[in-house]
Design a protein around this motif. Structure first.
Motif, PDB file in Angstrom:
ATOM      1  N   LEU A 260      -3.077  -1.444   3.283  1.00  0.00           N
ATOM      2  CA  LEU A 260      -3.630  -0.634   2.542  1.00  0.00           C
ATOM      3  C   LEU A 260      -2.907   0.198   1.485  1.00  0.00           C
ATOM      4  O   LEU A 260      -2.839   0.215   0.559  1.00  0.00           O
ATOM      5  N   GLN A 261      -1.356   0.398   2.123  1.00  0.00           N
ATOM      6  CA  GLN A 261      -0.409   0.952   1.344  1.00  0.00           C
ATOM      7  C   GLN A 261      -0.028  -0.073   0.110  1.00  0.00           C
ATOM      8  O   GLN A 261       0.216   0.399  -0.996  1.00  0.00           O
ATOM      9  N   ALA A 262      -0.017  -1.255   0.441  1.00  0.00           N
ATOM     10  CA  ALA A 262       0.374  -2.346  -0.719  1.00  0.00           C
ATOM     11  C   ALA A 262      -0.597  -2.482  -1.651  1.00  0.00           C
ATOM     12  O   ALA A 262      -0.463  -2.450  -2.912  1.00  0.00           O
ATOM     13  N   LEU A 263      -2.107  -2.404  -1.236  1.00  0.00           N
ATOM     14  CA  LEU A 263      -3.149  -2.636  -2.236  1.00  0.00           C
ATOM     15  C   LEU A 263      -2.919  -1.239  -3.080  1.00  0.00           C
ATOM     16  O   LEU A 263      -3.394  -1.192  -4.177  1.00  0.00           O
ATOM     17  N   MET A 264      -3.004   0.128  -2.323  1.00  0.00           N
ATOM     18  CA  MET A 264      -2.840   1.384  -3.073  1.00  0.00           C
ATOM     19  C   MET A 264      -1.916   1.263  -4.257  1.00  0.00           C
ATOM     20  O   MET A 264      -1.717   1.792  -5.276  1.00  0.00           O
ATOM     21  N   GLY A 265      -0.711   0.781  -3.871  1.00  0.00           N
ATOM     22  CA  GLY A 265       0.367   0.726  -4.736  1.00  0.00           C
ATOM     23  C   GLY A 265      -0.066  -0.009  -5.707  1.00  0.00           C
ATOM     24  O   GLY A 265       0.542   0.381  -6.910  1.00  0.00           O
ATOM     25  N   MET A 266      -0.771  -1.040  -5.785  1.00  0.00           N
ATOM     26  CA  MET A 266      -1.170  -1.840  -6.847  1.00  0.00           C
ATOM     27  C   MET A 266      -2.112  -1.227  -7.787  1.00  0.00           C
ATOM     28  O   MET A 266      -2.041  -0.857  -9.067  1.00  0.00           O
ATOM     29  N   ALA A 267      -3.272  -0.361  -6.968  1.00  0.00           N
ATOM     30  CA  ALA A 267      -4.214   0.187  -7.690  1.00  0.00           C
ATOM     31  C   ALA A 267      -3.915   1.597  -8.395  1.00  0.00           C
ATOM     32  O   ALA A 267      -4.448   2.051  -9.427  1.00  0.00           O
ATOM     33  N   ALA A 268      -2.821   2.054  -7.906  1.00  0.00           N
ATOM     34  CA  ALA A 268      -2.484   3.310  -8.344  1.00  0.00           C
ATOM     35  C   ALA A 268      -1.651   3.291  -9.938  1.00  0.00           C
ATOM     36  O   ALA A 268      -1.402   4.185 -10.636  1.00  0.00           O
ATOM     37  N   GLN A 269      -1.247   1.868 -10.194  1.00  0.00           N
ATOM     38  CA  GLN A 269      -0.527   1.838 -11.371  1.00  0.00           C
ATOM     39  C   GLN A 269      -1.279   1.956 -12.610  1.00  0.00           C
ATOM     40  O   GLN A 269      -0.952   2.712 -13.635  1.00  0.00           O
ATOM     41  N   ASP A 270      -2.537   1.641 -12.589  1.00  0.00           N
ATOM     42  CA  ASP A 270      -3.362   1.900 -13.846  1.00  0.00           C
ATOM     43  C   ASP A 270      -4.877   1.834 -13.523  1.00  0.00           C
ATOM     44  O   ASP A 270      -4.886   1.014 -12.501  1.00  0.00           O
ATOM     45  N   ARG A 271      -5.688   2.173 -14.290  1.00  0.00           N
ATOM     46  CA  ARG A 271      -7.185   2.175 -14.217  1.00  0.00           C
ATOM     47  C   ARG A 271      -7.705   0.557 -14.027  1.00  0.00           C
ATOM     48  O   ARG A 271      -8.564   0.141 -13.443  1.00  0.00           O
ATOM     49  N   GLU A 272      -6.991  -0.223 -14.993  1.00  0.00           N
ATOM     50  CA  GLU A 272      -7.372  -1.660 -15.053  1.00  0.00           C
ATOM     51  C   GLU A 272      -7.263  -2.422 -13.621  1.00  0.00           C
ATOM     52  O   GLU A 272      -8.255  -3.285 -13.234  1.00  0.00           O
ATOM     53  N   THR A 273      -6.019  -2.078 -13.086  1.00  0.00           N
ATOM     54  CA  THR A 273      -5.671  -2.642 -11.999  1.00  0.00           C
ATOM     55  C   THR A 273      -6.269  -2.085 -10.813  1.00  0.00           C
ATOM     56  O   THR A 273      -6.934  -2.935  -9.814  1.00  0.00           O
ATOM     57  N   ALA A 274      -6.695  -0.993 -10.794  1.00  0.00           N
ATOM     58  CA  ALA A 274      -7.590  -0.256  -9.835  1.00  0.00           C
ATOM     59  C   ALA A 274      -8.959  -1.038  -9.701  1.00  0.00           C
ATOM     60  O   ALA A 274      -9.386  -0.990  -8.522  1.00  0.00           O
ATOM     61  N   ALA A 275      -9.472  -1.133 -10.812  1.00  0.00           N
ATOM     62  CA  ALA A 275     -10.723  -1.738 -10.866  1.00  0.00           C
ATOM     63  C   ALA A 275     -10.782  -3.088 -10.130  1.00  0.00           C
ATOM     64  O   ALA A 275     -11.797  -3.349  -9.349  1.00  0.00           O
ATOM     65  N   ALA A 276      -9.746  -3.561 -10.455  1.00  0.00           N
ATOM     66  CA  ALA A 276      -9.706  -5.234  -9.698  1.00  0.00           C
ATOM     67  C   ALA A 276      -9.714  -4.855  -8.312  1.00  0.00           C
ATOM     68  O   ALA A 276     -10.298  -5.769  -7.489  1.00  0.00           O
ATOM     69  N   VAL A 277      -8.809  -4.102  -7.733  1.00  0.00           N
ATOM     70  CA  VAL A 277      -8.496  -4.028  -6.278  1.00  0.00           C
ATOM     71  C   VAL A 277      -9.843  -3.408  -5.705  1.00  0.00           C
ATOM     72  O   VAL A 277     -10.018  -3.845  -4.803  1.00  0.00           O
ATOM     73  N   HIS A 278     -10.737  -2.447  -6.583  1.00  0.00           N
ATOM     74  CA  HIS A 278     -11.775  -2.020  -5.886  1.00  0.00           C
ATOM     75  C   HIS A 278     -12.822  -2.902  -5.707  1.00  0.00           C
ATOM     76  O   HIS A 278     -13.396  -2.726  -4.612  1.00  0.00           O
ATOM     77  N   GLU A 279     -12.996  -4.002  -6.306  1.00  0.00           N
ATOM     78  CA  GLU A 279     -13.911  -4.886  -6.302  1.00  0.00           C
ATOM     79  C   GLU A 279     -13.662  -5.709  -5.101  1.00  0.00           C
ATOM     80  O   GLU A 279     -14.607  -6.144  -4.344  1.00  0.00           O
ATOM     81  N   VAL A 280     -12.306  -5.995  -5.021  1.00  0.00           N
ATOM     82  CA  VAL A 280     -11.987  -6.904  -3.669  1.00  0.00           C
ATOM     83  C   VAL A 280     -12.095  -5.984  -2.487  1.00  0.00           C
ATOM     84  O   VAL A 280     -12.704  -6.660  -1.268  1.00  0.00           O
ATOM     85  N   LEU A 281     -11.938  -4.684  -2.593  1.00  0.00           N
ATOM     86  CA  LEU A 281     -11.770  -4.151  -1.194  1.00  0.00           C
ATOM     87  C   LEU A 281     -13.267  -3.570  -1.027  1.00  0.00           C
ATOM     88  O   LEU A 281     -13.574  -3.778   0.259  1.00  0.00           O
ATOM     89  N   LEU A 282     -14.110  -3.346  -2.032  1.00  0.00           N
ATOM     90  CA  LEU A 282     -15.416  -3.101  -1.524  1.00  0.00           C
ATOM     91  C   LEU A 282     -16.292  -4.349  -1.110  1.00  0.00           C
ATOM     92  O   LEU A 282     -17.128  -3.680  -0.274  1.00  0.00           O
ATOM     93  N   GLN A 283     -15.800  -5.326  -1.221  1.00  0.00           N
ATOM     94  CA  GLN A 283     -16.780  -6.424  -0.630  1.00  0.00           C
ATOM     95  C   GLN A 283     -16.279  -6.563   0.855  1.00  0.00           C
ATOM     96  O   GLN A 283     -17.201  -6.983   1.748  1.00  0.00           O
TER      97      GLN A 283
END
Length: 395
Positions: A260-283
């Protein structure tokens, strides 16, 4: 109502609607839930009408309702399971639909019993412009308790704790900056640990409470520990429950913490990256999340923007090295974990308890991380005993 009896279907649905309101209200589009299988009876439609009436009376978001299989997203499914309109339809088929005055009376009773309704709280405005929904419940007697929730979790996650503790003392808590009252704000608020600790002090000030017992849960345990180090005059005593602690190489983390920390590290960079991570995690969002808590635990996943903000706020908590705080905290402290916690590694709590100068460790033999939020009587009793000065009798 006799012990073990099911609540009135209207009362059950009214309570479920109030509990689900944060997630339903944060979704980009109104949720759509299923009423019941199409069986030719009038009761699915009656349940849908009842839901509409309850949401209107409660001031909550409206739902779309359709036949079985209707939910169009993971979070629609979560909300549908929580509301359980199929169960309501079955109950109405057995008992009949109450008239409108009876519905209104039951819904009003549910509202009156709701300690954590938005209208029962206040919005605390901080010096840097954050708006924090906050509540103070219970009599102004005894040592007050400040509950520090995991970052981004709705206050209803600790409703059982509030009810158990507020019997004889003031219980204060709040919801995270930038994730609740600030949802419509486009301003990127400060998200560091220092700002979140300052929020703790602002909430105490709002209720004119100079100091309190501070009980931190999961990531809230790190914030509670930081507050005890940075604001010792505000923390009379401390309890740290299933803490999510970063102790560098001094204590291991679970796979969940690391991933989770690794994924959040990516998602916290910017909104575009967060959107991509969000799609993966939501599944995979429902994996390992019990149905009775899913509508609360998954709140930060309601939208891409909310998820981005959540990652910004929670990452700094998860990644904050707890070790510099430990030598500076001398408050009487209860540290609680479980041998079965696969979310926040129990070794972190053990290491924290060993390094604090006035800590007592309590290790549960079973119960996972989320068990804590069901407020089991033996755990709320453990804290009540601690506050009463009898925790030395508890292992």
């Amino acid at each position: 109502m006799s012990a073990g009896a099911r609540p009135h279907p209207v009362a059950r649905l009214a309570a479920a609607v109030r509990s689900a309101a944060p997630l339903a209200g944060a979704l980009p589009e109104p949720p759509v839930v299923a009423a019941a299988p199409e069986d030719g009876s009038p009761w699915p439609a009656a349940a849908a009408d009842l839901l509409a009436r309850i949401t209107d009376l409660s001031g909550g978001p409206r739902y779309g309702v359709g036949p079985a299989g209707t939910p169009r997203s993971v979070l629609d499914q979560v909300l549908g399971d929580h509301l359980d309109l199929a169960g309501t339809a079955a109950a109405l088929a057995a008992t009949g639909l109450p008239d409108r005055s009876e519905v209104d009376r039951v819904v009003a009773g549910a509202a009156a019993d709701d300690l954590l309704a938005p209208e029962a709280g206040v919005v605390v405005e901080t010096a840097d412009g954050a708006r924090l929904p906050a509540w103070a419940v219970g009599p102004v007697t005894g040592q007050p308790v400040l509950l520090v929730l995991p970052c981004g979790m709705p206050v209803r996650l600790v409703e059982g704790w509030v009810r158990a503790l507020a019997v004889d003392r003031r219980v204060i808590t709040w919801e995270s900056r930038w994730l609740f009252a600030d949802l419509d704000s486009e301003v990127d608020l400060e998200h560091g640990v220092a700002a979140q600790v300052a929020d703790l002090a602002a909430v105490l000030d709002a209720f004119s409470v100079p100091s309190a017992h501070v009980a931190g849960m999961c990531g809230g345990a790190l914030l509670a520990l930081a507050a005890a180090a940075e604001l010792p005059g505000r923390v009379d005593s401390l309890s740290l429950w299933h803490g999510d602690f970063d102790l560098g190489d001094d204590a291991p983390k679970t796979d969940h913490q690391r991933n989770l920390q690794a994924l959040m590290g990516m998602a916290a960079q910017d909104r575009e990256t967060a959107a991509a991570v969000h799609e993966v995690l939501l599944q995979n969002a429902l994996a390992g999340v019990p149905a009775d808590l899913a509508h609360l635990v998954l709140y930060p996943y309601a939208s891409r923007e909310l998820f981005f903000r959540y990652c910004r706020l929670n990452l700094v908590v998860m990644a904050q090295d707890a070790r510099p705080y430990l030598a500076r905290v001398d408050a009487d402290t209860l540290v609680v974990t479980s041998e079965q916690d696969r979310t926040a590694h129990p070794a972190g709590s053990l290491a924290v308890a060993e390094r604090l100068s006035a800590a007592r460790l309590h290790v549960e033999p079973d119960g996972d991380h989320l068990t804590l939020f069901r407020a089991p009587a033996h755990l709320t009793g453990l804290l009540r005993s601690r506050l009463a000065g009898t925790a030395s009798q508890v292992g």
